[in-house]
Enzyme design. Structure first.
Site, PDB file in Angstrom:
ATOM      1  N   SER A 107       0.823  -1.207   0.000  1.00 12.75           N
ATOM      2  CA  SER A 107       0.000   0.000   0.000  1.00 12.75           C
ATOM      3  C   SER A 107       0.855   1.255   0.000  1.00 12.75           C
ATOM      4  O   SER A 107       1.976   1.264   0.511  1.00 12.75           O
ATOM      5  CB  SER A 107      -0.880  -0.021   1.260  1.00 12.75           C
ATOM      6  OG  SER A 107      -1.508   1.227   1.460  1.00 12.75           O
TER       7      SER A 107
ATOM      8  N   TYR B  88      -2.080   5.734  -4.193  1.00 14.23           N
ATOM      9  CA  TYR B  88      -3.067   6.774  -3.877  1.00 14.23           C
ATOM     10  C   TYR B  88      -2.637   8.055  -4.588  1.00 14.23           C
ATOM     11  O   TYR B  88      -1.472   8.464  -4.498  1.00 14.23           O
ATOM     12  CB  TYR B  88      -3.162   7.004  -2.365  1.00 14.23           C
ATOM     13  CG  TYR B  88      -4.064   6.014  -1.674  1.00 14.23           C
ATOM     14  CD1 TYR B  88      -5.333   5.735  -2.187  1.00 14.23           C
ATOM     15  CD2 TYR B  88      -3.676   5.367  -0.513  1.00 14.23           C
ATOM     16  CE1 TYR B  88      -6.175   4.829  -1.564  1.00 14.23           C
ATOM     17  CE2 TYR B  88      -4.522   4.453   0.123  1.00 14.23           C
ATOM     18  CZ  TYR B  88      -5.767   4.200  -0.418  1.00 14.23           C
ATOM     19  OH  TYR B  88      -6.587   3.305   0.206  1.00 14.23           O
TER      20      TYR B  88
ATOM     21  N   THR C  37      -5.891   3.057  -6.804  1.00 14.70           N
ATOM     22  CA  THR C  37      -7.169   2.947  -6.081  1.00 14.70           C
ATOM     23  C   THR C  37      -8.023   4.171  -6.386  1.00 14.70           C
ATOM     24  O   THR C  37      -7.574   5.304  -6.208  1.00 14.70           O
ATOM     25  CB  THR C  37      -6.919   2.799  -4.570  1.00 14.70           C
ATOM     26  OG1 THR C  37      -6.186   1.594  -4.357  1.00 14.70           O
ATOM     27  CG2 THR C  37      -8.224   2.728  -3.802  1.00 14.70           C
TER      28      THR C  37
ATOM     29  N   LYS D  42      -8.310  -0.042  -9.188  1.00 12.09           N
ATOM     30  CA  LYS D  42      -8.880  -0.817  -8.089  1.00 12.09           C
ATOM     31  C   LYS D  42     -10.023  -0.018  -7.469  1.00 12.09           C
ATOM     32  O   LYS D  42      -9.813   1.110  -7.013  1.00 12.09           O
ATOM     33  CB  LYS D  42      -7.811  -1.093  -7.029  1.00 12.09           C
ATOM     34  CG  LYS D  42      -8.340  -1.772  -5.779  1.00 12.09           C
ATOM     35  CD  LYS D  42      -7.201  -2.157  -4.835  1.00 12.09           C
ATOM     36  CE  LYS D  42      -7.730  -2.832  -3.591  1.00 12.09           C
ATOM     37  NZ  LYS D  42      -8.402  -1.934  -2.655  1.00 12.09           N
TER      38      LYS D  42
ATOM     39  N   GLY E 182     -13.452  -8.545  -1.992  1.00 12.80           N
ATOM     40  CA  GLY E 182     -14.522  -8.162  -1.063  1.00 12.80           C
ATOM     41  C   GLY E 182     -15.306  -9.368  -0.563  1.00 12.80           C
ATOM     42  O   GLY E 182     -15.980 -10.031  -1.348  1.00 12.80           O
TER      43      GLY E 182
HETATM   44  C1  FNR Z   1      -7.824  -2.107   3.129  1.00  9.41           C
HETATM   45  N1  FNR Z   1      -7.938  -1.898   1.751  1.00  9.41           N
HETATM   46  C2  FNR Z   1      -7.030  -1.051   1.112  1.00  9.41           C
HETATM   47  N2  FNR Z   1      -7.123  -0.848  -0.233  1.00  9.41           N
HETATM   48  C3  FNR Z   1      -6.245  -0.046  -0.871  1.00  9.41           C
HETATM   49  O1  FNR Z   1      -6.357   0.127  -2.077  1.00  9.41           O
HETATM   50  N3  FNR Z   1      -5.250   0.567  -0.160  1.00  9.41           N
HETATM   51  C4  FNR Z   1      -5.085   0.413   1.188  1.00  9.41           C
HETATM   52  O2  FNR Z   1      -4.177   0.976   1.792  1.00  9.41           O
HETATM   53  C5  FNR Z   1      -6.025  -0.413   1.866  1.00  9.41           C
HETATM   54  N4  FNR Z   1      -5.959  -0.575   3.216  1.00  9.41           N
HETATM   55  C6  FNR Z   1      -6.819  -1.426   3.856  1.00  9.41           C
HETATM   56  C7  FNR Z   1      -6.699  -1.636   5.228  1.00  9.41           C
HETATM   57  C8  FNR Z   1      -7.543  -2.530   5.876  1.00  9.41           C
HETATM   58  C9  FNR Z   1      -7.388  -2.752   7.344  1.00  9.41           C
HETATM   59  C10 FNR Z   1      -8.541  -3.234   5.133  1.00  9.41           C
HETATM   60  C11 FNR Z   1      -9.456  -4.231   5.802  1.00  9.41           C
HETATM   61  C12 FNR Z   1      -8.670  -3.020   3.781  1.00  9.41           C
HETATM   62  C13 FNR Z   1      -8.940  -2.626   0.940  1.00  9.41           C
HETATM   63  C14 FNR Z   1      -8.407  -3.990   0.497  1.00  9.41           C
HETATM   64  O3  FNR Z   1      -7.381  -3.873  -0.456  1.00  9.41           O
HETATM   65  C15 FNR Z   1      -9.529  -4.849  -0.140  1.00  9.41           C
HETATM   66  O4  FNR Z   1     -10.155  -4.128  -1.174  1.00  9.41           O
HETATM   67  C16 FNR Z   1     -10.581  -5.285   0.866  1.00  9.41           C
HETATM   68  O5  FNR Z   1      -9.973  -5.589   2.107  1.00  9.41           O
HETATM   69  C17 FNR Z   1     -11.349  -6.488   0.367  1.00  9.41           C
HETATM   70  O6  FNR Z   1     -12.306  -6.889   1.280  1.00  9.41           O
HETATM   71  P1  FNR Z   1     -12.088  -8.086   2.333  1.00  9.41           P
HETATM   72  O7  FNR Z   1     -11.311  -9.179   1.640  1.00  9.41           O
HETATM   73  O8  FNR Z   1     -11.319  -7.507   3.479  1.00  9.41           O
HETATM   74  O9  FNR Z   1     -13.471  -8.477   2.704  1.00  9.41           O
HETATM   75  C1  LAC Z   2      -8.300   1.815   4.558  1.00 12.83           C
HETATM   76  C2  LAC Z   2      -7.265   2.392   3.713  1.00 12.83           C
HETATM   77  C3  LAC Z   2      -6.098   2.966   4.249  1.00 12.83           C
HETATM   78  O1  LAC Z   2      -9.227   1.219   3.994  1.00 12.83           O
HETATM   79  O2  LAC Z   2      -7.314   2.085   2.406  1.00 12.83           O
HETATM   80  O3  LAC Z   2      -8.248   1.979   5.787  1.00 12.83           O
END
Ligand code: FNR
Ligand code: LAC
Length: 381
Positions: A109, A132, A158, A254, A310
């Site tokens: 990330s 980002y 993203t 994404k 997801g």
């Molecule tokens: C995320 N996700 C996420 N996505 C992204 O593009 N950049 C990020 O920094 C983060 N950070 C992040 C932190 C935490 C704690 C979670 C739970 C999720 C989203 C992640 O990439 C993904 O899209 C979802 O987590 C998918 O859903 P599930 O598998 O957690 O149900």
């Molecule tokens: C989050 C980020 C950092 O879902 O993508 O917390």
């Protein structure tokens, strides 16, 4: 409850809850508004049923896939997530090492806590860099150049986070970075001493992808404020088309959900799209990626690699998504709770459970390779 007793996502979640300070557990577990999309994400997989075939000679299973030009030994990858050293002191290193062991790709990330360069050098498996898009265009250019110099395999921009989602659990706990020693925070340190000792005795919390660009000298900042204040809500298709050209390699969006946007992604030269609602953490009420999958695959699946994430908790969820035409499936919390529960050993156990489930389920489906999965294997109720 210990690692050997964890047989599925829910076991790992329970163990993580025991180990983590409350605000951190809730940051991972929580989502936006009423968390309806979070629940829908997993529920959507339960609205259709698998239709197996029999007597097809399935003693050998090949679950490898090629996606975004990367050959993966299994069709599940670790989606990029922020702040991993906060969840376990091994952080991104544990996830990258486990992904490499299972022959799959991992995401790092923009808000990662280990540098993308270190991870790229240390772990020999495809690496996605999650980007980002900041208001500071010079920062964006510098981040792109760094990713290119490091030899990142796949760029993932993203696009669902240009402003902060309404995460009420985080508002209640005051969750922010660096993790604040508020009274509640202090209390959590006392209740979870092992986590606190590990956090305090390992290298200082940092966001090396952003270096000095996120100024934390003025105190902690919430994730919502970071999104809203630092990310560029003006980002548009022209900006992204320019990024795609400048990257000149595997590039995916994404957090895309509509057919119209999927077509535009093809037009500007993206090589992939990841259907996602950010694990329900941004726009509550948005549709589950799995429910959008078929129409997107029908519209652009022959021209671009379609992935989704997801709510994936089981091997059968993965097989359902692949049957509809996804090339690979991402998981977030599925590996984050194991990371929090037991570091690298936890992530490895989770990936091993997933691989075992997929192998067993493919046999029961009468499929010896992913190619054999099709919509004939699915019925919606
Ligand atoms: C995320 N996700 C996420 N996505 C992204 O593009 N950049 C990020 O920094 C983060 N950070 C992040 C932190 C935490 C704690 C979670 C739970 C999720 C989203 C992640 O990439 C993904 O899209 C979802 O987590 C998918 O859903 P599930 O598998 O957690 O149900
Ligand atoms: C989050 C980020 C950092 O879902 O993508 O917390």
């Amino acid at each position: 409850m210990h690692l050997g007793n964890c047989h599925n996502f829910y076991d790992f979640r329970a163990l993580a809850q025991r180990k983590l300070p409350g605000p951190i557990f809730n940051y991972i577990d929580g989502a936006a508004d009423d968390e309806a999309t979070l629940r829908q994400n997993t529920a959507s997989f339960e609205r259709c049923d698998l239709v197996p075939n029999i007597l097809r000679g399935v003693e050998k299973i090949d679950m490898s896939v090629t996606v975004m030009g990367q050959k993966l030994a299994m069709p599940v990858y670790c989606s990029p997530t922020a702040l991993q050293r906060l969840f376990h002191h091994q952080g991104e290193r544990a996830v990258a090492a486990a992904a490499a062991k299972f022959g799959t790709m991992f995401g790092v990330s923009s808000l990662g806590t280990v540098s993308l360069e270190e991870l790229r050098k240390a772990y020999d498996t495809p690496q996605v860099y999650q980007f980002y898009f900041h208001k500071d265009r010079a920062l964006n250019r510098a981040m792109m150049q760094r990713a290119k110099d490091a030899g990142i395999n796949v760029m993932a921009l993203t696009v669902d986070s240009i402003t902060g989602g309404n995460r009420e659990r985080d508002l209640r706990t005051g969750f922010s970075i660096p993790f604040q020693l508020s009274f509640g925070g202090m209390l959590q340190f006392a209740i979870k001493p092992m986590w606190a000792i590990n956090y305090l005795t390992h290298e200082r919390f940092a966001l090396p992808q952003l270096d000095e660009h996120v100024d934390m000298s003025g105190g902690a900042i919430s994730i919502g404020r970071y999104f809203t204040e630092m990310l560029d809500a003006a980002m548009n298709w022209t900006d992204v088309a320019e990024m795609v050209r400048a990257w000149n390699g595997q590039f995916c969006l994404k957090g895309l959900m509509s057919v119209a946007d999927a077509r535009r992604a093809v037009d500007i030269g993206c090589t992939g799209i990841i259907l996602s609602n950010h694990g329900g953490r941004q726009l509550d009420g948005s549709r589950a990626a799995f429910d959008q999958l078929a129409e997107i695959v029908d519209a652009v699946g022959d021209r671009i690699d379609v992935m989704m994430d997801g709510g994936v908790r089981r091997g059968t969820h993965v097989l359902k998504a692949l049957s509809l035409g996804a090339k690979a499936v991402g998981v977030g919390r599925y590996y984050l709770f194991p990371l929090a529960a037991a570091g690298q050993a936890g992530v490895e156990r989770a990936l091993n459970l997933m691989r075992t489930e997929i192998e067993r389920d493919m046999k029961l489906m009468g499929c010896s390779s992913i190619r054999e999965l099709s919509r004939a294997n699915l019925r919606f109720r």
